[in-house]
Design a protein around this motif. Sequence first.
Motif, PDB file in Angstrom:
ATOM      1  N   ILE A   1      13.931  -4.536  30.439  1.00  0.00           N
ATOM      2  CA  ILE A   1      13.204  -6.154  31.070  1.00  0.00           C
ATOM      3  C   ILE A   1      13.698  -6.404  32.342  1.00  0.00           C
ATOM      4  CG2 ILE A   1      14.807  -7.491  29.817  1.00  0.00           C
ATOM      5  CD1 ILE A   1      12.054  -8.967  28.620  1.00  0.00           C
ATOM      6  N   VAL A   2      12.787  -7.211  33.095  1.00  0.00           N
ATOM      7  CA  VAL A   2      13.083  -7.868  34.120  1.00  0.00           C
ATOM      8  C   VAL A   2      12.819  -9.421  33.685  1.00  0.00           C
ATOM      9  CG1 VAL A   2      12.822  -8.205  36.624  1.00  0.00           C
ATOM     10  CG2 VAL A   2      12.501  -5.862  35.774  1.00  0.00           C
ATOM     11  N   ALA A   3      14.120 -10.359  33.706  1.00  0.00           N
ATOM     12  CA  ALA A   3      13.559 -11.476  33.276  1.00  0.00           C
ATOM     13  C   ALA A   3      14.220 -12.395  34.610  1.00  0.00           C
ATOM     14  CB  ALA A   3      14.692 -11.910  32.264  1.00  0.00           C
TER      15      ALA A   3
ATOM     16  N   ALA B   1       9.612  -9.874  40.649  1.00  0.00           N
ATOM     17  CA  ALA B   1       9.990  -9.396  39.257  1.00  0.00           C
ATOM     18  C   ALA B   1       8.995  -8.664  38.601  1.00  0.00           C
ATOM     19  CB  ALA B   1      10.569 -10.529  38.447  1.00  0.00           C
ATOM     20  N   LYS B   2       7.777  -9.038  38.700  1.00  0.00           N
ATOM     21  CA  LYS B   2       6.501  -8.560  38.182  1.00  0.00           C
ATOM     22  C   LYS B   2       6.298  -7.037  38.795  1.00  0.00           C
ATOM     23  CE  LYS B   2       3.845 -12.308  38.524  1.00  0.00           C
ATOM     24  NZ  LYS B   2       3.096 -13.283  38.511  1.00  0.00           N
ATOM     25  N   ARG B   3       6.552  -7.152  40.235  1.00  0.00           N
ATOM     26  CA  ARG B   3       6.342  -5.859  40.932  1.00  0.00           C
ATOM     27  C   ARG B   3       7.237  -4.746  40.473  1.00  0.00           C
ATOM     28  NH1 ARG B   3       3.105  -6.112  46.604  1.00  0.00           N
ATOM     29  NH2 ARG B   3       1.670  -7.835  45.714  1.00  0.00           N
ATOM     30  N   VAL B   4       8.478  -5.318  40.564  1.00  0.00           N
ATOM     31  CA  VAL B   4       9.601  -4.472  40.071  1.00  0.00           C
ATOM     32  C   VAL B   4       9.400  -3.741  38.695  1.00  0.00           C
ATOM     33  CG1 VAL B   4      11.967  -4.296  39.641  1.00  0.00           C
ATOM     34  CG2 VAL B   4      11.294  -5.123  41.826  1.00  0.00           C
ATOM     35  N   ALA B   5       9.086  -4.972  37.661  1.00  0.00           N
ATOM     36  CA  ALA B   5       8.905  -4.371  36.001  1.00  0.00           C
ATOM     37  C   ALA B   5       7.719  -3.440  36.226  1.00  0.00           C
ATOM     38  CB  ALA B   5       8.747  -5.707  35.523  1.00  0.00           C
ATOM     39  N   ALA B   6       6.482  -3.558  37.001  1.00  0.00           N
ATOM     40  CA  ALA B   6       5.669  -2.991  36.791  1.00  0.00           C
ATOM     41  C   ALA B   6       5.993  -1.211  37.443  1.00  0.00           C
ATOM     42  CB  ALA B   6       4.311  -3.475  37.578  1.00  0.00           C
ATOM     43  N   ALA B   7       6.473  -1.250  38.402  1.00  0.00           N
ATOM     44  CA  ALA B   7       6.992  -0.020  38.864  1.00  0.00           C
ATOM     45  C   ALA B   7       7.897   0.686  38.184  1.00  0.00           C
ATOM     46  CB  ALA B   7       7.687  -0.236  40.392  1.00  0.00           C
TER      47      ALA B   7
ATOM     48  N   GLY C   1       3.511 -13.490  26.679  1.00  0.00           N
ATOM     49  CA  GLY C   1       3.093 -11.983  26.990  1.00  0.00           C
ATOM     50  C   GLY C   1       4.297 -11.357  27.935  1.00  0.00           C
ATOM     51  N   LEU C   2       4.388 -10.162  27.785  1.00  0.00           N
ATOM     52  CA  LEU C   2       5.583  -9.452  28.578  1.00  0.00           C
ATOM     53  C   LEU C   2       4.937  -8.273  29.490  1.00  0.00           C
ATOM     54  CD1 LEU C   2       8.010  -9.085  25.562  1.00  0.00           C
ATOM     55  CD2 LEU C   2       7.945 -11.014  27.511  1.00  0.00           C
ATOM     56  N   ASP C   3       3.830  -8.239  29.740  1.00  0.00           N
ATOM     57  CA  ASP C   3       3.280  -7.244  30.419  1.00  0.00           C
ATOM     58  C   ASP C   3       3.032  -7.736  31.928  1.00  0.00           C
ATOM     59  OD1 ASP C   3       1.459  -5.446  31.973  1.00  0.00           O
ATOM     60  OD2 ASP C   3       0.002  -5.294  30.591  1.00  0.00           O
ATOM     61  N   PRO C   4       3.823  -7.020  32.870  1.00  0.00           N
ATOM     62  CA  PRO C   4       3.952  -7.560  34.141  1.00  0.00           C
ATOM     63  C   PRO C   4       2.575  -7.579  35.029  1.00  0.00           C
ATOM     64  CG  PRO C   4       5.141  -5.430  34.135  1.00  0.00           C
ATOM     65  CD  PRO C   4       4.806  -5.769  32.674  1.00  0.00           C
ATOM     66  N   THR C   5       1.921  -6.777  34.483  1.00  0.00           N
ATOM     67  CA  THR C   5       0.399  -6.768  35.202  1.00  0.00           C
ATOM     68  C   THR C   5      -0.371  -7.762  34.531  1.00  0.00           C
ATOM     69  OG1 THR C   5      -0.582  -5.259  33.711  1.00  0.00           O
ATOM     70  CG2 THR C   5       0.721  -4.293  35.639  1.00  0.00           C
ATOM     71  N   SER C   6      -0.125  -8.683  33.530  1.00  0.00           N
ATOM     72  CA  SER C   6      -1.016  -9.526  33.136  1.00  0.00           C
ATOM     73  C   SER C   6      -0.256 -10.401  32.279  1.00  0.00           C
ATOM     74  CB  SER C   6      -2.398  -9.326  32.672  1.00  0.00           C
ATOM     75  OG  SER C   6      -2.126  -8.416  31.443  1.00  0.00           O
ATOM     76  N   PRO C   7       0.912 -10.967  32.509  1.00  0.00           N
ATOM     77  CA  PRO C   7       1.842 -11.858  31.687  1.00  0.00           C
ATOM     78  C   PRO C   7       1.143 -12.971  31.026  1.00  0.00           C
ATOM     79  CG  PRO C   7       2.517 -12.020  33.815  1.00  0.00           C
ATOM     80  CD  PRO C   7       1.389 -11.391  33.915  1.00  0.00           C
ATOM     81  N   GLY C   8       0.516 -12.785  29.948  1.00  0.00           N
ATOM     82  CA  GLY C   8      -0.176 -13.817  29.323  1.00  0.00           C
ATOM     83  C   GLY C   8       0.686 -14.940  28.662  1.00  0.00           C
ATOM     84  N   VAL C   9       0.293 -16.331  28.747  1.00  0.00           N
ATOM     85  CA  VAL C   9       1.016 -17.261  27.943  1.00  0.00           C
ATOM     86  C   VAL C   9       0.271 -17.826  26.943  1.00  0.00           C
ATOM     87  CG1 VAL C   9       2.552 -19.289  28.085  1.00  0.00           C
ATOM     88  CG2 VAL C   9       2.427 -17.711  29.961  1.00  0.00           C
TER      89      VAL C   9
ATOM     90  N   THR D   1      10.853  -6.563  50.141  1.00  0.00           N
ATOM     91  CA  THR D   1      11.841  -7.288  49.361  1.00  0.00           C
ATOM     92  C   THR D   1      11.707  -6.443  48.016  1.00  0.00           C
ATOM     93  OG1 THR D   1      11.014  -9.448  50.178  1.00  0.00           O
ATOM     94  CG2 THR D   1      12.447  -9.372  48.348  1.00  0.00           C
ATOM     95  N   VAL D   2      10.477  -6.073  47.614  1.00  0.00           N
ATOM     96  CA  VAL D   2      10.528  -5.171  46.376  1.00  0.00           C
ATOM     97  C   VAL D   2      11.282  -3.879  46.668  1.00  0.00           C
ATOM     98  CG1 VAL D   2       8.783  -3.813  44.784  1.00  0.00           C
ATOM     99  CG2 VAL D   2       8.240  -6.222  45.605  1.00  0.00           C
ATOM    100  N   GLU D   3      10.973  -3.264  47.733  1.00  0.00           N
ATOM    101  CA  GLU D   3      11.757  -2.041  47.756  1.00  0.00           C
ATOM    102  C   GLU D   3      13.114  -2.132  47.900  1.00  0.00           C
ATOM    103  OE1 GLU D   3      10.945   1.248  48.256  1.00  0.00           O
ATOM    104  OE2 GLU D   3       9.122   0.425  47.538  1.00  0.00           O
ATOM    105  N   HIS D   4      13.614  -3.183  48.494  1.00  0.00           N
ATOM    106  CA  HIS D   4      15.210  -3.764  48.649  1.00  0.00           C
ATOM    107  C   HIS D   4      15.578  -3.759  47.305  1.00  0.00           C
ATOM    108  CE1 HIS D   4      18.758  -4.819  50.042  1.00  0.00           C
ATOM    109  NE2 HIS D   4      18.693  -6.166  49.365  1.00  0.00           N
ATOM    110  N   VAL D   5      15.020  -4.560  46.430  1.00  0.00           N
ATOM    111  CA  VAL D   5      15.379  -4.729  44.855  1.00  0.00           C
ATOM    112  C   VAL D   5      15.248  -3.357  43.982  1.00  0.00           C
ATOM    113  CG1 VAL D   5      14.735  -6.025  42.934  1.00  0.00           C
ATOM    114  CG2 VAL D   5      14.724  -7.169  44.940  1.00  0.00           C
ATOM    115  N   LEU D   6      14.347  -2.657  44.269  1.00  0.00           N
ATOM    116  CA  LEU D   6      14.405  -1.214  43.499  1.00  0.00           C
ATOM    117  C   LEU D   6      15.446  -0.277  43.997  1.00  0.00           C
ATOM    118  CD1 LEU D   6      10.368  -0.297  43.802  1.00  0.00           C
ATOM    119  CD2 LEU D   6      11.766  -0.775  41.728  1.00  0.00           C
ATOM    120  N   GLY D   7      16.028  -0.464  45.107  1.00  0.00           N
ATOM    121  CA  GLY D   7      16.848   0.296  45.591  1.00  0.00           C
ATOM    122  C   GLY D   7      18.048  -0.046  44.927  1.00  0.00           C
ATOM    123  N   LEU D   8      18.354  -1.523  44.847  1.00  0.00           N
ATOM    124  CA  LEU D   8      19.606  -2.028  44.308  1.00  0.00           C
ATOM    125  C   LEU D   8      19.576  -1.480  42.726  1.00  0.00           C
ATOM    126  CD1 LEU D   8      19.512  -5.879  45.615  1.00  0.00           C
ATOM    127  CD2 LEU D   8      21.166  -4.161  46.262  1.00  0.00           C
ATOM    128  N   ILE D   9      18.618  -1.678  41.993  1.00  0.00           N
ATOM    129  CA  ILE D   9      18.538  -1.169  40.667  1.00  0.00           C
ATOM    130  C   ILE D   9      18.928   0.170  40.609  1.00  0.00           C
ATOM    131  CG2 ILE D   9      16.970  -0.900  38.590  1.00  0.00           C
ATOM    132  CD1 ILE D   9      15.554  -3.419  39.527  1.00  0.00           C
TER     133      ILE D   9
END
Length: 727
Positions: free
Chosen positions: A142-144, A19-25, A73-81, A227-235
């Motif tokens: 958003i990717v949740a 999810a993080k990688r897809v959101a960042a991409a 935090g909603l930043d996929p590269t550093s999602p703070g809490v 997996t990330v590529e596959h999910v990006l393809g589905l999106i």
Amino acid sequence: MGIVVAIDGPSGSGKSTVAKRVAAALGLAYLDTGAMYRAAAWWCERTGIDLTADEVDAGAVTRAILTMPLDMGLDPTSPGVTCDGVDIAEVIRDPHIASVVSKVATNLDVRAELARLQREIIAGESRDAVGLHRSFSAGEGIVAEGRDITTVIAPDADVRLLVTASEEARLARRAGDLKAAGKSVDAAALRDQVVRRDRDDATVSQFLTAPEGVTLVDSSDMTLEETVEHVLGLIEAARAEAAERDQDDEQRADALRAGLEEYELEEEDVALLAGEEELPSGDAAFGAGLPVLAVVGRPNVGKSTLVNRVLGRREAVVQDRPGVTRDRVSYPAEWAGRRFTIVDTGGWEVDVEGLEASVASQAEVAVELSDAVLLVVDAQVGITETDARVVRLLRRSGKPVVLAANKVDSPAQEGDAAALWNLGLGEPYAVSALHGRGSGEVLDACMEVLPEVSAVAPAAPEGRMHRIALVGRPNVGKSSLLNSIAGQDRVVVNEMAGTTRDPVDEIIELDGRQWVFVDTAGIRRRVRQSRGADYYAVLRTQGAIEKAEVAVVLLDASEPLTEQDVRVIQQAVDAGRALVLVNNKWDLVDEDRQKMLRWEIEHDLAHVSWAPHINLAAATGWHTNRLVRALDAALEGWGTRVPTGRLNSFLGELQAAAPHPLRGGKQPRILFATQAQVRPPRIVIFTTGFLDAGYRRFIERRLREEFGFVGTPIQIGVRVREKRRRR
Ligand SMILES: Nc1ncnc2c1ncn2[C@@H]1O[C@H](COP(=O)(O)OP(=O)(O)OP(=O)(O)O)[C@@H](O)[C@H]1O
Ligand SMILES: Nc1ccn([C@H]2C[C@H](O)[C@@H](COP(=O)(O)O)O2)c(=O)n1
């Protein structure tokens, strides 16, 4: 509208990483709902709840979560809490938290509260809400991810995926993570965190098999990158499909619009269909910033005829125009090159109980909310007792008054007009609203007394601060809430460039943005009158609501809901303002009262169930930080625009599944619909017959389910049009 991608799956399947990688991409926000449950467990322990105990006090857990000051935090590269100002992003990954989190995640009250927060965050990122609030993705989407995202939290997400992997692969991946972090790997503890936790969590949410509409992504034999590529393809595929659907919807809507040519259309229909591209805002329709002229007088003196003469249009417009109330309708008008708002009012008559008792008289509200008044008197009847009392009231209002002596249809009747000098309002302008005689002179006189800039109309909102009215019956805590939020974060700006602001307005900084709280003088110094205090409260409330974009109606949660509460809410709805409901004094609410309140809300406030509803305690400041989110949600709903293509395909499906009941052997049919206005949203539906109130309510309910419209009334105008006769 931004895209919503929802990903669930069992522990260790890789859903967070993917999810993080897809959101960042894709430049989208990322929400880790599992981290919210982990944070909840951390917060419970911090507030002294022992989650390792065999019997955990569920009530204490719920209470703790309701006060949890969580910031995701909603930043996929550093999602703070962050919780209570503490950065807990690392600590919530501790195996101890993993071993106790199910105690919190299986508590249904906790799930309800976190679900509410999650939906709010997702809505904030997925709507085109730029400028309204701090959206990480600027409305891109958003990717949740989390256990119940695809089924409970975002079942309408654009892309729904179940990322899974065999148990063996998941255990191996989790072990790999621990090793990489330099932690020891204990096979039993690992099984407990992965397999046992999933078993427990599966008792409250379904994430092991893909339900209908959810695409399964089995990553057992894929690398992370695959997996990330596959999910990006589905999106990508889902986006292409959605674009194609939108195009089809637009084409179908074009065909339906063209089909309207077979029907008898009126001038205003043609104007609406021609102007579909530029959607006017309700505020503009009410003449933001323009001076306001109220037309008042007894019933049947010819007010509406005079108003129609000024407008140069037919009354037909009246039916479909979203007036403030039925008895007080505003129209944009122009005379001698000057634009202003003219307000037509219902008849002003002394009723059996006397004028003072008619507290809700819309004519009085109109005077209060005007810059000048045009009093219309029937010259043929002469001065009546009501006219004389109205004049006394107008004098007290301090507004400039122009006197129109109407029904002077011939020079021979000029004498009737002269008699009206006795009212003491200066020259009576002899007018025949019916024939147009003298109407130019009376309007010239009105232009002379109308100010250039209105002292009462709201300023145009674009690019400015949002305007909020805090309203409610006496003692619900309006001033406490104002003081509480002002005290926390206050920046009072005395002179704001480019804003005409009333001295009774207050500018307060909340969550890093400035907001105008309108008409706060009425909140701070309550008007105390020995007589008629109620009347002034109603006027003040009405005035505040109409100057604002959002009405925040405060209720005293510790006391039963009253008729007055319901009336204030109705004032906001009738005025077409966005609405937020606040249950104040939550610190005084015990469990019995909570139950009662739930019942009251379900029964007495069911008609405004679309309004964000927050519990807070203004006196202690508890949960006042939730106000901004609620305001943003309501403002977003208020400004929602549904593309014509989507609206028509939605109504087409609705009509096919649930057609209007037959009436007299005929079935009213929806021909075409378009959104005619935002703020508030107004939807005009062209039909072949009248739609029953029940069917209109059904349409509204379904519109809300489909398009959100959180926190806003929706105005639905139905235009029944007949087929052109063949010649
Ligand atoms: N094919 C793959 N797809 C996704 N993740 C993979 C894959 N192969 C290995 N991994 C790794 O699996 C590990 C577990 O992933 P992650 O923590 O994202 O799982 P999760 O489903 O979010 O688990 P939890 O629900 O417990 O948080 C990560 O280190 C990730 O890099
Ligand atoms: N939407 C969600 C997300 C998570 N949970 C539960 C499942 C886990 O026990 C815990 C932490 O999740 P993780 O960070 O391991 O993904 O929260 C849930 O019930 N619903």
